[in-house]
Design an enzyme around this catalytic site. Structure first.
Site, mmCIF file in Angstrom:
data_model
loop_
_atom_site.group_PDB
_atom_site.id
_atom_site.type_symbol
_atom_site.label_atom_id
_atom_site.label_comp_id
_atom_site.label_asym_id
_atom_site.label_seq_id
_atom_site.Cartn_x
_atom_site.Cartn_y
_atom_site.Cartn_z
ATOM 1 C CE1 TYR A 248 -3.560 2.583 0.782
ATOM 2 C CE2 TYR A 248 -2.257 3.322 2.649
ATOM 3 C CZ TYR A 248 -3.279 3.481 1.756
ATOM 4 O OH TYR A 248 -3.930 4.723 1.857
ATOM 5 C CD GLU B 180 -8.062 7.989 5.612
ATOM 6 O OE1 GLU B 180 -7.671 7.855 6.873
ATOM 7 O OE2 GLU B 180 -6.984 7.578 4.902
ATOM 8 C CD1 TRP C 199 -3.596 1.686 5.957
ATOM 9 C CD2 TRP C 199 -5.648 2.629 6.133
ATOM 10 N NE1 TRP C 199 -4.260 1.871 4.718
ATOM 11 C CE2 TRP C 199 -5.382 2.419 4.791
ATOM 12 C CE3 TRP C 199 -6.844 3.143 6.588
ATOM 13 C CZ2 TRP C 199 -6.238 2.720 3.994
ATOM 14 C CZ3 TRP C 199 -7.838 3.490 5.486
ATOM 15 C CH2 TRP C 199 -7.604 3.329 4.252
#
Length: 197
Positions: free
Chosen positions: A27, A49, A57
Site C-alpha cells: 500500500y 478514513e 489502518w
C-alpha cells in the site's frame, strides 16, 4: 541515522509502519500519497478514513475488498439508495467494521456527495483545500495530525452535510490522496505524487 526509516531487503527506505507488513508495504509503495481525482475513488477514501477512525489502518486495509463489495464499490449513487434492509445487512457483515454510526455516516455521505453535484462536486471541493506548501518531516514525530486546511475542509464538508469528517480524519485523507506529502525525507516515496518535490 533516522530510526524511523528502515532500509528493506530491496534497498528501499520506508517508515517503520510500512516496513514489516507486506500488505502495508505494498500500500505504501503503490498507493499512499498518490493523487485521487475521481469522485468514486475519493468517496471510497473518505469512507474508509471514517471507518479507520479509532482503529489501525491495517484492519481497514485487510477488509478493503469486503468493504468494496458491501458498499457497491463505493459508487455514491448506489450507496445513497441504501435503506433499512441494506443497513441491517451491513450490520451483520463480519467482513467489514460493523459500526452503526460509521455505516450510517457512509450512506449519509453518499447522499451529500450526490447533492454536491449541484455545486462544484466532491473532487473540486476537496482539492480546493490543497495547501500552498507541504510538511517536510524527517521523523514520524514531526508529522502533523491536522492543519489549518484540514480544519477548513472538515468545516466545509460538515456544512455540506457530511459526517465523520473531523480535521484529523481529513488530514489523513489529504495524506492518502497526495494533497500533502508526509513521506519522510529520505523515504524512497518522497515526492512520488508529482505534486510536491
Amino acid at each position: 541515522m533516522n530510526n524511523d526509516l528502515i532500509i528493506g531487503p530491496d534497498g528501499l527506505s520506508r517508515p517503520i509502519w510500512a516496513a514489516s507488513d507486506p500488505l502495508l508495504q505494498d500500500y505504501y509503495d503503490r498507493e499512499w500519497g498518490m493523487p485521487i481525482r475521481d469522485k468514486q475513488g475519493l468517496f471510497e477514501r473518505i469512507s474508509l478514513e471514517a471507518f479507520q477512525s479509532g482503529l489501525s489502518w491495517s484492519i481497514i486495509l485487510r477488509k478493503r475488498e469486503n468493504f468494496r463489495a458491501a458498499f457497491s464499490h463505493f459508487d455514491p449513487d448506489k450507496v445513497a439508495e441504501f435503506g433499512e434492509e441494506e443497513t441491517a445487512k451491513l450490520l451483520n457483515d463480519s467482513g467489514i467494521v460493523r459500526n452503526r454510526r460509521k455505516i450510517l455516516a457512509t450512506i449519509n455521505n453518499a447522499k451529500a456527495t450526490k447533492r454536491l453535484r449541484e455545486k462544484a462536486g466532491l473532487v473540486d471541493l476537496v482539492w480546493s483545500f490543497q495547501p500552498s506548501s507541504t510538511p517536510r518531516p524527517q521523523t514520524l514525530a514531526e508529522i502533523p495530525t491536522q492543519s489549518a486546511e484540514s480544519l477548513a475542509l472538515s468545516k466545509s464538508l460538515k456544512k455540506e452535510g457530511f459526517s465523520f469528517v473531523g480535521p484529523t480524519t481529513m488530514f489523513a485523507l489529504m495524506e492518502a490522496i497526495g494533497m500533502v506529502d508526509t513521506h519522510l525525507l529520505g523515504s524512497h516515496r518522497r515526492g512520488s505524487s508529482g505534486i510536491w518535490n
